[in-house]
Design an enzyme around this catalytic site. Structure first.
Site, mmCIF file in Angstrom:
data_model
loop_
_atom_site.group_PDB
_atom_site.id
_atom_site.type_symbol
_atom_site.label_atom_id
_atom_site.label_comp_id
_atom_site.label_asym_id
_atom_site.label_seq_id
_atom_site.Cartn_x
_atom_site.Cartn_y
_atom_site.Cartn_z
ATOM 1 N N GLU A 93 80.647 17.870 -81.597
ATOM 2 C CA GLU A 93 81.582 17.055 -82.361
ATOM 3 C C GLU A 93 82.061 15.870 -81.527
ATOM 4 O O GLU A 93 82.195 15.972 -80.300
ATOM 5 C CB GLU A 93 82.780 17.919 -82.778
ATOM 6 N N GLU A 97 91.041 11.009 -84.190
ATOM 7 C CA GLU A 97 92.048 11.728 -84.956
ATOM 8 C C GLU A 97 93.394 11.004 -84.879
ATOM 9 O O GLU A 97 93.896 10.717 -83.789
ATOM 10 C CB GLU A 97 92.205 13.159 -84.441
ATOM 11 N N GLN A 107 93.829 9.934 -81.051
ATOM 12 C CA GLN A 107 93.199 10.843 -80.096
ATOM 13 C C GLN A 107 91.688 10.832 -80.264
ATOM 14 O O GLN A 107 91.186 10.804 -81.386
ATOM 15 C CB GLN A 107 93.707 12.270 -80.293
ATOM 16 N N THR A 108 90.966 10.811 -79.138
ATOM 17 C CA THR A 108 89.517 11.001 -79.151
ATOM 18 C C THR A 108 89.193 12.305 -78.439
ATOM 19 O O THR A 108 89.953 12.776 -77.588
ATOM 20 C CB THR A 108 88.782 9.838 -78.451
ATOM 21 N N ASN A 109 88.052 12.889 -78.799
ATOM 22 C CA ASN A 109 87.655 14.151 -78.179
ATOM 23 C C ASN A 109 86.152 14.333 -78.335
ATOM 24 O O ASN A 109 85.512 13.702 -79.181
ATOM 25 C CB ASN A 109 88.400 15.329 -78.812
ATOM 26 N N ASN A 117 88.323 20.324 -75.186
ATOM 27 C CA ASN A 117 89.220 20.130 -74.038
ATOM 28 C C ASN A 117 88.935 18.840 -73.276
ATOM 29 O O ASN A 117 89.134 18.765 -72.067
ATOM 30 C CB ASN A 117 89.151 21.325 -73.082
ATOM 31 N N GLU A 119 90.218 15.841 -74.595
ATOM 32 C CA GLU A 119 91.042 14.942 -75.391
ATOM 33 C C GLU A 119 91.575 13.776 -74.557
ATOM 34 O O GLU A 119 91.888 13.938 -73.384
ATOM 35 C CB GLU A 119 92.241 15.698 -75.980
ATOM 36 N N TRP A 180 101.191 23.157 -88.220
ATOM 37 C CA TRP A 180 101.296 24.495 -87.618
ATOM 38 C C TRP A 180 100.661 24.564 -86.231
ATOM 39 O O TRP A 180 100.899 25.517 -85.484
ATOM 40 C CB TRP A 180 100.609 25.520 -88.526
ATOM 41 N N GLY A 184 103.735 22.580 -83.969
ATOM 42 C CA GLY A 184 104.118 21.203 -84.267
ATOM 43 C C GLY A 184 104.052 20.248 -83.097
ATOM 44 O O GLY A 184 104.329 19.054 -83.261
#
Length: 212
Positions: A93, A97, A107-109, A117, A119, A180, A184
Site C-alpha cells: 500500500e 491520508e 499523512q503519507t505511508n 510504520n 508514516e 475510534w 481519537g
C-alpha cells in the site's frame, strides 16, 4: 517535513483520465459524474464510501485534484491511495491520508506485506478544504515519490534487502470515521456537528497502459 522545490520528474508512463470505477461500499452516498470528471463522497448517518479502479497497476503516476470537507471534520479520514487489496492483512500500500482533526496536514505511508510504520506528517501550508489541490503518487520499481501541486514532499527509495511494495495495486479513495483509532489521537474524535461532509475528487489520472 517541508516541501522541497523539486521539479516533477519525467513520467515513466503516460496517464489518462479515469472514467470507470468500482464502488466497494456506500453507493448511496457516492456521486460519480463522468461529464464533470468528479467523484464526490458524502459522509453522514449513512456512513461513507470507498471506490477503486476496475483493475490493478504495476507502476506509474496516479493523481487527483482533491477538496476535503469543510467544517468540524474531527475524526474523519479522507484518503487517496494504492493497495494490492483493501482488507488483506498482507497488502502492499502507498498512502495519502487527510486527518480530520487538522486540515492543514496530510499523512503519507508505505506498507509492504501488511507492514507499515513508515508514516510521515507533512505541513500543507493551506487549508485542504478551501479549494482543490493536486495530489500525486509516482510509483516505480525503484522509488516512490509523493507530490502536492507538483512539488515533491517525500521520496522513498528501494534499498537492498529492504521490503518494498511490488504487488500490482488498485487505486482507491475513501471517506470513513476514524475517530475510534487510538482513542481519537490519530484523526481526532468524531463530532459530526457539520454533517453531511463531502470530499470531492476531480480529474483523476491513472497510467495509460499500452493495451488500452
Amino acid at each position: 517535513m517541508q516541501c522541497m522545490a523539486t521539479p516533477k520528474p519525467v513520467l515513466l508512463t503516460t496517464t489518462k483520465h479515469l472514467n470507470d470505477i468500482e464502488v466497494d461500499y456506500g453507493h448511496e452516498v457516492l456521486d460519480h459524474s463522468k461529464d464533470a470528471r468528479e467523484i464526490a463522497i458524502s459522509y453522514d448517518a449513512r456512513n461513507g464510501a470507498r471506490w477503486r479502479t476496475t483493475h490493478r497497476f504495476e507502476s506509474g503516476i496516479f493523481s487527483a485534484k482533491i477538496k476535503v470537507p469543510a467544517g468540524n471534520t474531527s475524526g474523519l479520514n479522507c484518503s487517496f491511495y494504492l493497495s494490492s487489496l483493501e482488507g488483506d492483512k498482507f497488502q502492499d500500500e502507498i498512502d495519502f491520508e487527510f486527518l480530520g482533526k487538522d486540515k492543514t496536514i496530510i499523512q503519507t505511508n508505505v506498507y509492504t506485506e501488511g507492514v507499515g510504520n513508515r508514516e510521515e506528517i507533512h505541513q500543507l501550508g493551506f487549508d485542504s478544504s478551501e479549494t482543490f489541490h493536486e495530489y500525486a503518487i509516482h510509483w516505480t520499481p525503484t522509488e516512490i515519490l509523493w507530490f502536492i501541486d507538483q512539488v515533491q514532499v517525500r521520496k522513498h527509495e528501494r534499498k537492498p534487502n529492504d521490503a518494498y511494495p511490488m504487488k500490482p495495486m488498485f487505486l482507491y479513495a475513501s471517506v470513513w470515521n476514524a475517530g475510534w483509532v487510538n482513542n481519537g489521537e490519530w484523526a481526532g474524535c468524531y463530532v459530526g456537528c457539520d454533517e453531511p461532509y463531502v470530499c470531492t475528487y476531480k480529474d483523476v489520472q491513472v497510467p495509460h497502459l499500452p493495451d488500452q
